[in-house]
Design an enzyme around this catalytic site. Structure first.
Site, PDB file in Angstrom:
ATOM      1  N   HIS A 245     -31.184  39.971  69.098  1.00 41.95           N
ATOM      2  CA  HIS A 245     -30.031  41.156  68.713  1.00 41.95           C
ATOM      3  C   HIS A 245     -29.700  40.029  67.308  1.00 41.95           C
ATOM      4  O   HIS A 245     -29.125  38.852  66.999  1.00 41.95           O
ATOM      5  CB  HIS A 245     -28.720  40.272  69.437  1.00 41.95           C
ATOM      6  CG  HIS A 245     -27.213  40.555  69.414  1.00 41.95           C
ATOM      7  ND1 HIS A 245     -26.628  42.461  69.198  1.00 41.95           N
ATOM      8  CD2 HIS A 245     -25.667  40.374  68.109  1.00 41.95           C
ATOM      9  CE1 HIS A 245     -25.590  41.298  68.598  1.00 41.95           C
ATOM     10  NE2 HIS A 245     -24.969  40.848  67.959  1.00 41.95           N
TER      11      HIS A 245
ATOM     12  N   HIS B 228     -24.843  45.562  65.648  1.00 43.65           N
ATOM     13  CA  HIS B 228     -26.532  45.526  66.330  1.00 43.65           C
ATOM     14  C   HIS B 228     -26.720  46.316  65.123  1.00 43.65           C
ATOM     15  O   HIS B 228     -27.284  47.415  64.893  1.00 43.65           O
ATOM     16  CB  HIS B 228     -26.472  45.247  67.838  1.00 43.65           C
ATOM     17  CG  HIS B 228     -28.401  45.710  68.246  1.00 43.65           C
ATOM     18  ND1 HIS B 228     -28.222  44.866  69.524  1.00 43.65           N
ATOM     19  CD2 HIS B 228     -29.054  45.713  67.658  1.00 43.65           C
ATOM     20  CE1 HIS B 228     -29.038  44.281  69.858  1.00 43.65           C
ATOM     21  NE2 HIS B 228     -30.154  45.058  68.817  1.00 43.65           N
TER      22      HIS B 228
ATOM     23  N   CYS C 111     -22.208  43.442  73.556  1.00 40.38           N
ATOM     24  CA  CYS C 111     -22.927  44.189  72.590  1.00 40.38           C
ATOM     25  C   CYS C 111     -23.096  45.548  73.188  1.00 40.38           C
ATOM     26  O   CYS C 111     -24.042  45.815  73.961  1.00 40.38           O
ATOM     27  CB  CYS C 111     -23.745  43.573  71.730  1.00 40.38           C
ATOM     28  SG  CYS C 111     -24.817  44.845  70.442  1.00 40.38           S
TER      29      CYS C 111
ATOM     30  N   CYS D  89     -26.723  45.822  72.733  1.00 43.92           N
ATOM     31  CA  CYS D  89     -27.340  45.320  74.436  1.00 43.92           C
ATOM     32  C   CYS D  89     -27.036  45.848  75.376  1.00 43.92           C
ATOM     33  O   CYS D  89     -27.989  45.536  76.467  1.00 43.92           O
ATOM     34  CB  CYS D  89     -27.012  43.927  73.943  1.00 43.92           C
ATOM     35  SG  CYS D  89     -27.295  43.181  72.337  1.00 43.92           S
TER      36      CYS D  89
ATOM     37  N   HIS E 266     -28.917  48.167  63.366  1.00 42.11           N
ATOM     38  CA  HIS E 266     -29.817  49.281  64.206  1.00 42.11           C
ATOM     39  C   HIS E 266     -30.389  50.933  62.445  1.00 42.11           C
ATOM     40  O   HIS E 266     -29.386  50.440  61.485  1.00 42.11           O
ATOM     41  CB  HIS E 266     -29.357  50.167  64.615  1.00 42.11           C
ATOM     42  CG  HIS E 266     -28.001  50.751  63.913  1.00 42.11           C
ATOM     43  ND1 HIS E 266     -27.165  49.240  63.861  1.00 42.11           N
ATOM     44  CD2 HIS E 266     -27.246  51.807  64.040  1.00 42.11           C
ATOM     45  CE1 HIS E 266     -26.131  49.977  63.601  1.00 42.11           C
ATOM     46  NE2 HIS E 266     -25.717  51.519  62.876  1.00 42.11           N
TER      47      HIS E 266
ATOM     48  N   ASN F  72     -26.509  51.353  58.202  1.00 43.16           N
ATOM     49  CA  ASN F  72     -25.185  50.288  57.468  1.00 43.16           C
ATOM     50  C   ASN F  72     -25.070  48.911  57.399  1.00 43.16           C
ATOM     51  O   ASN F  72     -25.235  48.560  58.725  1.00 43.16           O
ATOM     52  CB  ASN F  72     -24.019  51.082  57.865  1.00 43.16           C
ATOM     53  CG  ASN F  72     -23.804  53.118  58.047  1.00 43.16           C
ATOM     54  OD1 ASN F  72     -24.395  53.035  56.558  1.00 43.16           O
ATOM     55  ND2 ASN F  72     -24.173  53.344  58.893  1.00 43.16           N
TER      56      ASN F  72
HETATM   57  P1  DGP Z   1     -23.480  52.430  62.850  1.00 40.36           P
HETATM   58  O1  DGP Z   1     -22.094  53.454  62.407  1.00 40.36           O
HETATM   59  O2  DGP Z   1     -23.927  52.662  61.488  1.00 40.36           O
HETATM   60  O3  DGP Z   1     -22.470  51.679  63.121  1.00 40.36           O
HETATM   61  O4  DGP Z   1     -23.588  53.867  63.727  1.00 40.36           O
HETATM   62  C1  DGP Z   1     -23.385  53.956  65.342  1.00 40.36           C
HETATM   63  C2  DGP Z   1     -23.881  54.483  65.491  1.00 40.36           C
HETATM   64  O5  DGP Z   1     -24.158  54.473  67.062  1.00 40.36           O
HETATM   65  C3  DGP Z   1     -23.172  56.188  65.837  1.00 40.36           C
HETATM   66  O6  DGP Z   1     -23.875  56.616  65.006  1.00 40.36           O
HETATM   67  C4  DGP Z   1     -22.649  56.372  66.961  1.00 40.36           C
HETATM   68  C5  DGP Z   1     -23.685  55.374  67.648  1.00 40.36           C
HETATM   69  N1  DGP Z   1     -23.389  55.175  69.241  1.00 40.36           N
HETATM   70  C6  DGP Z   1     -22.068  54.287  69.245  1.00 40.36           C
HETATM   71  N2  DGP Z   1     -21.479  53.940  70.426  1.00 40.36           N
HETATM   72  C7  DGP Z   1     -22.956  55.008  71.241  1.00 40.36           C
HETATM   73  C8  DGP Z   1     -23.398  54.660  72.525  1.00 40.36           C
HETATM   74  O7  DGP Z   1     -22.927  54.269  73.467  1.00 40.36           O
HETATM   75  N3  DGP Z   1     -24.546  55.008  72.579  1.00 40.36           N
HETATM   76  C9  DGP Z   1     -25.326  55.729  72.053  1.00 40.36           C
HETATM   77  N4  DGP Z   1     -26.522  55.765  72.014  1.00 40.36           N
HETATM   78  N5  DGP Z   1     -25.226  55.948  70.451  1.00 40.36           N
HETATM   79  C10 DGP Z   1     -23.737  55.426  69.955  1.00 40.36           C
END
Ligand code: DGP
Length: 110
Positions: A46, A96, A4, A7, A98, A85
């Site tokens: 998680h 995970h 994840c 995580c 958020h 979402n």
């Molecule tokens: P969602 O589409 O709601 O699952 O949002 C996931 C968000 O996570 C998306 O806006 C981009 C962000 N994201 C994906 N990978 C990473 C990462 O490795 N680091 C950070 N800081 N954000 C990430």
């Protein structure tokens, strides 16, 4: 859970710009921001999404909801949107739980 992304950020295995951390949650900048300020707030526990919450998570959710305004305030956000979402069809890409915090400029209407 080892795989994840969030995580891994929580453990410090992946870099992120962290703006808040406490015993229960972590907030950091989204890697692909869709607003001038785009933060993600995650529980350290998680949980795949909001649907996975149980009675035992009441205190955790309450803590996160009370912490988000404080994080936003510290980031100088007077107006912001909070969104989560649930499910791939709704746009969830990281499974995970958020909460997105989007602000720092005008946002398009939902
Ligand atoms: P969602 O589409 O709601 O699952 O949002 C996931 C968000 O996570 C998306 O806006 C981009 C962000 N994201 C994906 N990978 C990473 C990462 O490795 N680091 C950070 N800081 N954000 C990430």
């Amino acid at each position: 859970m080892d795989e994840c992304i969030f995580c891994r950020i929580k453990r410090g295995d992946l870099p992120a710009t962290v703006v808040h951390e406490d015993d229960h949650c972590l907030a950091f900048h989204d890697k692909f921001p869709r607003a001038p300020t785009h933060l993600l707030v995650i529980p350290k526990k998680h949980l795949p999404d909001l649907n996975a919450l149980g009675e035992e998570d009441k205190a955790l959710v309450s803590h996160i909801m009370l912490t988000i305004p404080s994080i936003a305030r510290k980031q100088g956000l007077e107006a912001y949107r909070m969104a989560t979402n649930i499910g791939a069809a709704a746009g969830q890409a990281v499974f995970h739980l958020h909460f997105h915090i989007l602000g720092g400029g005008p946002l398009s209407p939902l």
